[in-house]
Write an enzyme that holds these catalytic residues in place. Structure first.
Site, PDB file in Angstrom:
ATOM      1  N   TYR A   1     -10.459  56.447 -22.478  1.00  0.00           N
ATOM      2  CA  TYR A   1     -10.012  57.662 -21.821  1.00  0.00           C
ATOM      3  C   TYR A   1      -8.672  58.390 -22.212  1.00  0.00           C
ATOM      4  O   TYR A   1      -8.430  59.643 -22.049  1.00  0.00           O
ATOM      5  CB  TYR A   1      -9.885  57.495 -20.276  1.00  0.00           C
TER       6      TYR A   1
ATOM      7  N   LYS B   1     -17.347  44.014 -24.467  1.00  0.00           N
ATOM      8  CA  LYS B   1     -18.392  43.938 -25.231  1.00  0.00           C
ATOM      9  C   LYS B   1     -18.120  43.372 -26.596  1.00  0.00           C
ATOM     10  O   LYS B   1     -18.021  43.904 -27.624  1.00  0.00           O
ATOM     11  CB  LYS B   1     -19.061  45.315 -25.627  1.00  0.00           C
TER      12      LYS B   1
ATOM     13  N   ASP C   1     -22.473  44.520 -20.010  1.00  0.00           N
ATOM     14  CA  ASP C   1     -23.844  45.008 -19.471  1.00  0.00           C
ATOM     15  C   ASP C   1     -24.346  43.773 -18.382  1.00  0.00           C
ATOM     16  O   ASP C   1     -24.938  44.381 -17.546  1.00  0.00           O
ATOM     17  CB  ASP C   1     -24.593  45.520 -20.520  1.00  0.00           C
TER      18      ASP C   1
ATOM     19  N   ASP D   1     -14.539  51.514 -14.517  1.00  0.00           N
ATOM     20  CA  ASP D   1     -15.024  52.690 -13.832  1.00  0.00           C
ATOM     21  C   ASP D   1     -16.358  52.542 -13.387  1.00  0.00           C
ATOM     22  O   ASP D   1     -16.710  52.829 -12.034  1.00  0.00           O
ATOM     23  CB  ASP D   1     -14.937  53.857 -14.888  1.00  0.00           C
TER      24      ASP D   1
ATOM     25  N   ASP E   1     -17.627  51.177  -9.389  1.00  0.00           N
ATOM     26  CA  ASP E   1     -18.550  52.007  -8.479  1.00  0.00           C
ATOM     27  C   ASP E   1     -19.662  51.364  -8.262  1.00  0.00           C
ATOM     28  O   ASP E   1     -20.251  51.399  -7.116  1.00  0.00           O
ATOM     29  CB  ASP E   1     -18.956  53.481  -9.210  1.00  0.00           C
TER      30      ASP E   1
END
Ligand code: NAD
Length: 367
Positions: free
Chosen positions: A141, A192, A225, A249, A253
């Protein structure tokens, strides 16, 4: 010496829900020796209207001087036309950046009384208590270079850069391991590493930090993942999850939704030692129900509980407050957002009163 908590109610339902948290602080000051001095100021749209900026310099100075900050929420349609850098949300972003609040803590707690609010089966989420620690000031970001470029052949290219340094990874890792020591001694680090160099570095640095300083805590590495899948399949396997800004993020959530109710989710953003922590509910300013005394104040009260635990080191009082929330829900007291058959619907202020009644009967505080 007394400690200072700066109260920033913000916009929309902010003032209503924060008022209930203030009632709790005043009660704990009087009856449980919490010893907090309160200061008050404006943030977001209210601050823009009053000071011409969503986070005035004077307010930022007050934030720096405080021991912790309790915020409601910012934003609302009345400020939609305001320039981007003066919008209510810009005030919150500036606050996080100026204080370098690099660690975002998002607990996902399923209260027994609300187990049916989750979209997952009760047997999968009952008793769930996970803490997601998300790196908040680095990663894709913020990484440079970034942009959209014209390739001149009718094509455009959008690009961002995922970057992390040793110190950025280690300081967030340290927060996660420290918190795990106060919980169930387990950290799952997600990245990852199979396809990203930044993920490979993340894994190596977390492994080294664990070896050097935290070998008493159990460490597991998991691809992000897979973590997303495991959160739905068997969330009880997790205690503390530490991950970068982007994966955090998404995973925070997802974990929040395991609990099923936005009005119940607290959060904390922490910086380096000596920096005031920022505590706020995970939800927004809910302009659709603002000013009606119907919003759920419990996410804000649970955020206060985190402040009492992490910034004021009164875990005993935080435990009593969390138990009072549990008791209030068990008695069937509900605001509209978590209403269920057979329960009693109450207003924002009645929820605060019910909670205070349970707190005043707390066995933990009497002991
Ligand atoms: P929201 O979280 O404000 O509301 C989503 C839905 O949940 C609404 O129906 C709302 O009524 C309900 N809800 C939220 N909190 C509740 C509570 N405590 N009790 C009962 N119901 C509750 O999200 P949104 O509608 O997307 O955003 C509204 C405004 O909030 C926007 O201006 C947005 O930018 C801002 N926002 C601020 C923050 C923050 O301050 N950290 C976070 C998210 C959104």
């Amino acid at each position: 010496m007394s400690k200072t908590l700066l109260i920033l109610p913000g916009d929309g339902i902010g003032p209503e829900i924060v008022a209930e948290a203030v009632k709790v602080i005043e009660w704990l000051n009087e009856h449980a020796d919490l010893g907090l001095e309160l200061e008050h100021d404006l943030i977001g749209g209210q601050a823009y209207d009053e000071y011409g900026a969503p986070l005035a310099d004077g307010t930022l100075e007050k934030c720096r001087r405080a021991d912790a900050i309790l915020m409601g929420s910012v934003g609302g349609p009345q400020w939609d036309g305001v320039d981007y850098d003066k919008r209510p949300e810009a005030g919150l972003l500036r606050l996080r950046k100026e204080l370098d609040l690099f660690a975002n803590l998002r607990p996902a707690l399923v209260f027994d009384a609300l187990v049916d609010a989750s979209s997952l089966k009760p047997e999968i989420v009952k008793g769930l208590d996970i803490l997601i620690v998300r790196e908040l000031t680095g990663g894709v970001y913020f990484g440079e270079p970034r942009g959209i470029e014209d390739l001149g052949n009718g094509e455009r290219r959008g690009f961002n850069t995922q970057t992390y340094t040793t110190s950025e990874i280690r300081r967030i890792g340290r927060v996660a391991f420290d918190l795990a020591r106060k919980r169930n001694q387990r950290v799952t680090s997600c990245e990852k590493a199979n396809v990203m160099e930044s993920g490979k570095l993340w894994r190596e640095e977390i492994t080294e930090l664990h070896r050097a300083e935290f070998h008493d805590v159990e460490l597991e590495h998991m691809y992000a993942d897979n973590a997303a899948m495991q959160l739905c399949r068997n969330p009880h396997q997790f205690d503390v999850i530490v991950t970068d800004n982007l994966f955090g993020d998404i995973l925070s959530d997802e974990a929040a939704m395991l609990t099923g109710s936005l009005g119940m989710l607290p959060s904390a953003s922490l910086g380096a030692e000596g920096t005031p922590g920022l505590y706020e509910p995970a939800h927004g300013s809910a302009p659709d129900i603002a000013g009606q005394n119907i919003a759920n104040p419990l996410a804000t009260i649970l955020s206060l509980s985190m402040a009492i635990r992490y910034s004021f080191e009164r875990g005993d009082l935080a435990d009593a407050l969390d138990a009072a929330v549990q008791d209030t829900l068990n008695q069937g007291t509900r605001t509209g957002d978590i209403m269920a058959d057979g329960c009693t619907q109450v207003s924002t202020s009645e929820m605060g009163d019910a909670l205070l009644k349970n707190l005043s009967q707390s066995k933990a505080l009497a002991a």
